[in-house]
Design a protein around this motif. Structure first.
Motif, PDB file in Angstrom:
ATOM      1  N   LEU A  10     -12.546   1.613  12.519  1.00 31.60           N
ATOM      2  CA  LEU A  10     -11.261   2.304  12.622  1.00 31.60           C
ATOM      3  C   LEU A  10     -11.068   2.828  14.048  1.00 31.60           C
ATOM      4  CD1 LEU A  10      -9.199   2.768  10.437  1.00 31.60           C
ATOM      5  CD2 LEU A  10     -10.247   4.956   9.960  1.00 31.60           C
ATOM      6  N   GLU A  41     -17.801   0.989   8.785  1.00 30.71           N
ATOM      7  CA  GLU A  41     -16.355   0.982   8.513  1.00 30.71           C
ATOM      8  C   GLU A  41     -15.592   1.987   9.363  1.00 30.71           C
ATOM      9  OE1 GLU A  41     -18.634   1.214   5.844  1.00 30.71           O
ATOM     10  OE2 GLU A  41     -17.577   0.629   3.998  1.00 30.71           O
ATOM     11  N   LEU A  42     -16.188   3.185   9.485  1.00 25.88           N
ATOM     12  CA  LEU A  42     -15.454   4.243  10.183  1.00 25.88           C
ATOM     13  C   LEU A  42     -15.301   3.924  11.663  1.00 25.88           C
ATOM     14  CD1 LEU A  42     -17.045   7.376   8.495  1.00 25.88           C
ATOM     15  CD2 LEU A  42     -14.786   6.413   8.102  1.00 25.88           C
ATOM     16  N   ARG A  71       0.844  -1.200   0.000  1.00 27.77           N
ATOM     17  CA  ARG A  71       0.000   0.000   0.000  1.00 27.77           C
ATOM     18  C   ARG A  71       0.872   1.240   0.000  1.00 27.77           C
ATOM     19  NH1 ARG A  71      -5.530   0.273  -0.567  1.00 27.77           N
ATOM     20  NH2 ARG A  71      -5.914   1.699   1.153  1.00 27.77           N
ATOM     21  N   ASN A  82      -0.512   7.606   2.479  1.00 30.61           N
ATOM     22  CA  ASN A  82      -1.576   8.585   2.226  1.00 30.61           C
ATOM     23  C   ASN A  82      -2.727   8.047   1.401  1.00 30.61           C
ATOM     24  OD1 ASN A  82       0.055  10.432   3.517  1.00 30.61           O
ATOM     25  ND2 ASN A  82       1.070  10.959   1.596  1.00 30.61           N
ATOM     26  N   VAL A  83      -3.114   6.813   1.652  1.00 31.78           N
ATOM     27  CA  VAL A  83      -4.330   6.315   1.022  1.00 31.78           C
ATOM     28  C   VAL A  83      -5.282   5.919   2.138  1.00 31.78           C
ATOM     29  CG1 VAL A  83      -3.220   5.563  -1.087  1.00 31.78           C
ATOM     30  CG2 VAL A  83      -3.377   4.007   0.828  1.00 31.78           C
ATOM     31  N   SER A  84      -6.502   5.548   1.762  1.00 33.04           N
ATOM     32  CA  SER A  84      -7.494   5.247   2.786  1.00 33.04           C
ATOM     33  C   SER A  84      -7.089   3.989   3.556  1.00 33.04           C
ATOM     34  CB  SER A  84      -8.860   5.040   2.150  1.00 33.04           C
ATOM     35  OG  SER A  84      -8.874   3.857   1.409  1.00 33.04           O
ATOM     36  N   ASN A  85      -7.735   3.774   4.696  1.00 29.72           N
ATOM     37  CA  ASN A  85      -7.421   2.602   5.519  1.00 29.72           C
ATOM     38  C   ASN A  85      -8.292   1.409   5.168  1.00 29.72           C
ATOM     39  OD1 ASN A  85      -6.791   5.156   7.112  1.00 29.72           O
ATOM     40  ND2 ASN A  85      -5.667   3.596   8.236  1.00 29.72           N
ATOM     41  N   PHE A  86      -9.009   1.506   4.069  1.00 32.75           N
ATOM     42  CA  PHE A  86      -9.891   0.419   3.675  1.00 32.75           C
ATOM     43  C   PHE A  86      -9.293  -0.331   2.496  1.00 32.75           C
ATOM     44  CE2 PHE A  86     -12.643   3.909   5.178  1.00 32.75           C
ATOM     45  CZ  PHE A  86     -13.015   3.320   6.375  1.00 32.75           C
ATOM     46  N   ILE A  87      -9.507  -1.638   2.506  1.00 30.66           N
ATOM     47  CA  ILE A  87      -8.993  -2.456   1.404  1.00 30.66           C
ATOM     48  C   ILE A  87     -10.126  -3.336   0.912  1.00 30.66           C
ATOM     49  CG2 ILE A  87      -7.429  -4.332   0.815  1.00 30.66           C
ATOM     50  CD1 ILE A  87      -5.445  -3.209   2.729  1.00 30.66           C
ATOM     51  N   GLU A  88     -10.188  -3.485  -0.381  1.00 26.29           N
ATOM     52  CA  GLU A  88     -11.134  -4.443  -0.959  1.00 26.29           C
ATOM     53  C   GLU A  88     -10.772  -5.819  -0.421  1.00 26.29           C
ATOM     54  OE1 GLU A  88     -13.448  -4.312  -3.682  1.00 26.29           O
ATOM     55  OE2 GLU A  88     -13.515  -2.157  -3.299  1.00 26.29           O
ATOM     56  N   ARG A 124     -15.214  -6.722   4.500  1.00 27.51           N
ATOM     57  CA  ARG A 124     -14.489  -5.459   4.381  1.00 27.51           C
ATOM     58  C   ARG A 124     -13.291  -5.525   5.311  1.00 27.51           C
ATOM     59  NH1 ARG A 124     -19.619  -1.414   4.838  1.00 27.51           N
ATOM     60  NH2 ARG A 124     -20.783  -2.274   3.098  1.00 27.51           N
TER      61      ARG A 124
END
Lengths: 167, 879
Positions: free
Chosen positions: A86, A82-83, A42, A45-51, A61
């Motif tokens: 986190l 999802e949030l 990864r 600086n990308v989101s903390n979610f992964i497909e 998820r």
């Protein structure tokens, strides 16, 4: 429902793995490896979610967070937010482990993994969130520690008292 | 003392494992530990049981098998001490597999512990039950868990609530027993109990419609009040996560309200006020606040219609998209994707923000935003959105171009208001990212161009311009080349100028230059070059002034190393030189390509009607009249109409590509293989017909040509060509190559070598029967007297061919034998050829013992298996 909680280091070594569905150990290891394969590539600086559907099957998820040398990963289905998952990682790491171990690091988790499991069991039970107040979690863990110590236990001991083990 | 005996402490084991430098070392340590633990288990060691289990849990985490520890868990659970029980339950949850017998054994201990006087032991049992309960256990222990829902300590109540969830999931019939206790949990003040109680109600609603009705009737007001209390509660540090009072509880409540409100207008009505309050008053500068907003939006979108609330909700999502946090943008897009089904208009209002997300730095957000934009496009906004996307295409990352191009192409195809717009947009996409489009895309473009007869001139000029600018994008080059070939005259003469066009001056030789560039450019692929060659061939009749030059270019390609180009060039130059009178008919413009057939193909269906009418002129008797141009043009263009229904999947055939948009991946190979008359083949090939439905029509194709030509010369000429190629084909067939190798390489080389290098030995008839002879030729390398190279030659003395010929040999221990593969496994009859095979024998007792060998030869003749065996003792002495 939460399907799994995993902790692995940045080399891909599993440090904690709790699956809330029956899975053979080989399958668990494979999942950890595949998750790590995605995590380590990864970008920043990308989101903390992964497909996660390609790894964990439909309706799954994955949320992760990266602290020092460790990845904390939570896998769950669409009935969870999802949030807030986190935030659950935050709760586990920054409000609970941090208080238990003072500057928690990878070694704390390696050498106290049964304590970590106990902490986790006070936060998540059967894939559902059990308690979200860190003071409550800490209190429950303290009580258990006391009970262990009272019966002169062996394996569940804070770091400082480990010399008891040498009998 | 061995540090890894069963006496090692847990910490020492972990240290030892951590100290391992390789996986193999780690395996060794773990293997030793496991062996020690197994030994301790066998001795029924009590003192170290829980230490051993703790070790096993660590070993399990590393991925090693630990099933042998399962019974130890049961023993620990059954013991009296708290630490033992704790480790026992922990081990049970981690090490257990789905073996029901273990679960059955543990049920009794669980029942006792659920009734234990120590509430922490009750807690352990509830935790284990909630994690691993099977349906049987759930049935057996449900009454105990139900009772614990009213336990005095809230920590037990909350665990019992989650345990109940597992139970009703495993045995939905038990749901009704839990309805009442669950609804009383909703009145709790303790947040932990409240969270788990709400979750229990949610899961009850999922498994039982009765429970859903019950909660709808009895609990909505209470839940709304609870939510209002928390939302309005003053700051309380103990529940606080990032300044929000217990977001988990908020979310659980919102989720339960969602389930209750879904499909029930009355229930939905009760909760609109509080939802509006949460949606408008929750702080959105932290993750926790946004998590609540996100859940609230989902609830608003799911419950019964309330227009005002939905707009509010979608506006929240719109705000999410401009949040700095990637996670918020990500979930915002996800939710908008769902919202578009509910209220597309409201989502449309955030189009601009969504478009911005297509340009996000996070690839997964880009991808989602693109999906969403794709869903937003309709007839009315396709033009501005496509414009935006194409503009972004110019600056997007390489990895993203494939996705975005596919989406643009699909949109343009789906919503295109006019052909000229379609062509313009596709040219932009191809010139920007032509290397990322699939073949179907440019195929489709060619079909559209072909059908837009008033735009042919415009299109070919536009393509010529972009081609001049760059040949980077291969699919663009292909379309350009195809159009120049077809409409080259319009390019030069500025036919069909549109008002919007700038005039352009292209000479005939400019157009030929362009095609020459395409053929010579190193970067372009074979298909493109072949298309350019065809375009040139077509131009040769459109531009008489350039025809000599075109001929030269084609002739140059006769030397191409690429077979396909070479063959085309030879064929084309043949036509150019010897068949001027039919050339113009051969290179007629393609008829308009049928869009329906193409889209049918694309959809994977077969062409519906198989018309044979256009083939009819082919049946003209030999030597009569001039054949109509249309059918030939038709044949040349691989007209799909004539094609028999063919499997669509084949694809990839070069011939089809060569003619640009092939409409029928039909039977080119079958056309060329069905007839032994090579003349037919070559002609078929030459015209790239290949689709002729029968042999009959393909031979009438020859008739047409020869009739128009009056003599058979060209055919025989081509025949000659064909026989040439068939000869060379023969030469490469394995059988004769073996023969040639035999004659030239094999014996020749080796005999020569040993004449030079060492003493020659006479060849030896090693074995001879009435049907077979085997001869050995010997050679040696100087300085290595131990090793002998033997070449065995087998000759067939019978009148029958031997198939599956296999030679085997065995030697005593002091010899080493190495057999190379035989030259063939078929031995022609009557000595008309032979098989050779090389053997290498190393004599470790050279000078003391001489060679000796047992042989066995197996083969098939007249479908019978034959086995011949023998021993060879008459080797030359000093080998």
């Amino acid at each position: 429902m939460i399907k799994a909680v995993m902790v692995m280091n940045t080399q891909g070594k599993p440090r904690l793995a709790k699956f809330f569905d029956f899975l053979p150990v080989e399958k668990q290891q494979e999942l950890i490896r595949r998750v790590f394969g995605v995590l380590c590539s990864r970008p920043e600086n990308v989101s903390n979610f992964i497909e996660a559907e390609s790894i964990f099957g439909p309706d799954s998820r994955l949320v992760y967070n990266h602290f020092a040398t460790l990845y904390f990963v939570v896998v769950f289905d669409s009935s969870e937010n999802e949030l807030v998952m986190l935030d659950l990682i935050q709760l586990l790491v920054q409000q609970t482990l941090e208080r238990c171990f003072k500057n928690v690091c990878e070694l704390d988790i390696v050498f106290n993994y049964s304590k970590i499991h106990t902490i986790l069991d006070e936060i998540i039970l059967g894939g559902q969130v059990l308690e979200t107040r860190s003071t409550e979690i800490m209190r429950a863990v303290e009580e258990i520690s006391k009970l262990e110590a009272a019966t002169n236990a062996i394996s569940f001991i804070p770091k400082s008292a480990s010399s008891w083990l040498s009998r | 003392m061995n540090p890894f005996s069963s006496g090692t402490r847990l910490r020492d084991m972990i240290r030892a494992i951590r100290a391992c430098k390789t996986a193999a070392e780690e395996r060794a340590v773990v293997r030793k530990e496991c062996a020690a633990i197994r030994a301790a288990i066998n001795e029924n060691d009590q003192d170290y049981r829980h230490r051993n289990l703790a070790k096993l849990m660590f070993i399990h985490m590393l991925g090693y098998p630990t099933h042998f520890g399962q019974m130890e868990c049961l023993k620990l659970i059954a013991s009296t001490g708290f630490p033992e029980k704790r480790i026992g339950y922990l081990g049970l949850m981690l090490l257990l597999d789905e073996r029901q017998e273990v679960l059955m054994l543990v049920t009794n201990s669980l029942k006792q512990d659920l009734n234990h006087s120590n509430q922490y032991i009750v807690g352990l049992a509830l935790c284990a039950l909630g994690n691993i309960s099977s349906a049987e256990m759930a049935r057996d222990l449900a009454p105990d868990v139900e009772r614990l829902l009213q336990f005095r300590d809230p920590n037990i109540r909350k665990k019992a609530a989650l345990c109940s969830i597992r139970i009703i999931k495993k045995v939905p019939d038990l749901a009704e027993n839990f309805m009442n206790p669950a609804s009383s949990l909703l009145k709790e003040k303790h947040h932990g109990v409240l969270i788990t109680g709400v979750q229990l109600c949610t899961d009850l609603c999922k498994v039982s419609s009765e429970a859903l009705e019950y909660f709808r009737e009895n609990c909505i007001e209470g839940l709304v009040k609870t939510l209002r209390d928390i939302a309005n509660s003053p700051y309380s540090p103990e529940y606080d996560i990032a300044g929000i009072t217990d977001p988990f509880l908020h979310i659980r409540l919102l989720k339960l309200l969602r389930i209750l409100g879904q499909g029930d207008a009355g229930a939905s009505d009760c909760m609109t006020d509080i939802l509006a309050q949460v949606a408008s008053r929750t702080e959105s500068n932290k993750n926790a606040g946004n998590a609540i907003l996100y859940e609230c939006v989902e609830t608003i979108m799911s419950i019964e219609d309330n227009g005002g609330l939905r707009v509010l909700a979608i506006n929240i999502l719109g705000r999410f998209l401009s949040n700095r946090d990637n996670n918020i943008r990500y979930v915002g897009l996800n939710m908008l994707m769902k919202a578009i089904m509910v209220d597309a208009k409201a989502v449309q209002r955030h189009r601009a923000t969504i478009l911005e997300c297509v340009k996000d730095s996070d690839a997964s957000i880009q991808k989602r935003a693109l999906e969403l934009v794709y869903l937003l496009v309709n007839e009315s906004n396709v033009k501005p959105l496509t414009k935006e996307l194409i503009e972004y295409l110019e600056v997007s990352d390489q990895e993203f171009k494939g996705d975005i191009t596919a989406k643009i192409c699909s949109l343009v195809e789906k919503f295109s208001p006019a052909k000229i717009w379609y062509i313009d947009q596709m040219l932009k996409v191809l010139s920007e990212a032509g290397n990322f489009v699939k073949d179907e895309v440019w195929h489709a473009l060619i079909i559209v161009i072909s059908n837009a007869s008033d735009l042919h001139g415009y299109t070919v000029r536009a393509l010529y311009r972009v081609f001049q600018a760059s040949t980077e994008q291969e699919s663009l080059v292909r379309v350009a080349v195809w159009c120049v070939g077809e409409y080259g005259d319009m390019l030069v003469n500025n036919v069909g100028m549109l008002d919007i066009e700038e005039p352009i001056t292209v000479t005939e030789s400019d157009a030929v230059d362009a095609m020459e560039v395409a053929i010579k450019c190193q970067r372009l692929g074979l298909t493109t070059k072949a298309m350019a060659l065809i375009a040139l061939f077509k131009l040769s009749s459109r531009f008489p002034s350039c025809s000599e030059r075109i001929k030269d270019i084609i002739v140059q390609n006769k030397r191409s190393l690429v077979l396909e180009l070479q063959q085309r060039s030879i064929e084309f130059s043949c036509i150019l030189q010897k068949h001027q009178n039919i050339r113009s008919a051969l290179v007629e413009r393609m008829p308009i390509l049928d869009e329906k057939t193409f889209s049918g193909k694309k959809a994977g269906s077969l062409p519906t009607a198989v018309s044979t009418s256009s083939i009819i002129p082919c049946n003209l008797p030999n030597g009569i009249g001039k054949p109509a141009a249309a059918p030939i043009g038709d044949l040349l263009d691989l007209s799909s109409d004539d094609a028999p229904p063919a499997p669509v999947s084949s694809g990839g055939d070069f011939l089809q590509d060569l003619l640009g948009v092939d409409l029928s991946p039909a039977s080119a190979p079958s056309g060329t293989s069905q007839s032994p008359k090579t003349g037919t083949d070559v002609l078929l090939d030459l015209l790239s017909i290949g689709t002729s439905p029968s042999v009959q029509s393909s031979s009438s194709a020859i008739d047409i040509l020869s009739s128009s030509h009056d003599n058979k010369a060209p055919v025989s000429n081509l025949n000659g060509l064909a026989s040439h190629s068939s000869l060379s084909a023969n030469a490469t067939s394995p059988a004769s190559s073996a023969g040639m190798m035999d004659l030239l390489d094999g014996t020749g080389a080796i005999t020569q070598k040993h004449e030079e290098n060492g003493p020659a030995y006479p060849s030896l008839v090693a074995y001879e029967s009435s049907t077979l002879r085997m001869t050995f030729n010997f050679s040696r390398q100087p300085g290595n007297p131990q090793t002998t190279f033997i070449q065995a030659t087998f000759t067939n003395l019978s009148p029958n061919v031997y198939n599956d010929f296999l030679f085997q040999a065995a030697v005593p221990k002091f010899l080493q034998l190495h057999l190379d593969p035989a030259s063939s496994n078929t031995l022609p009859a009557s000595g008309n050829g032979s098989i050779t095979q090389c053997l290498k024998v190393t004599n470790t007792q050279h000078g003391k013992k001489s060679l000796v060998m047992r042989i066995r030869i197996a083969y098939k003749t007249n479908d019978k298996d034959v086995l011949e065996e023998g021993q060879i003792n008459n080797f030359p002495r000093d080998l």
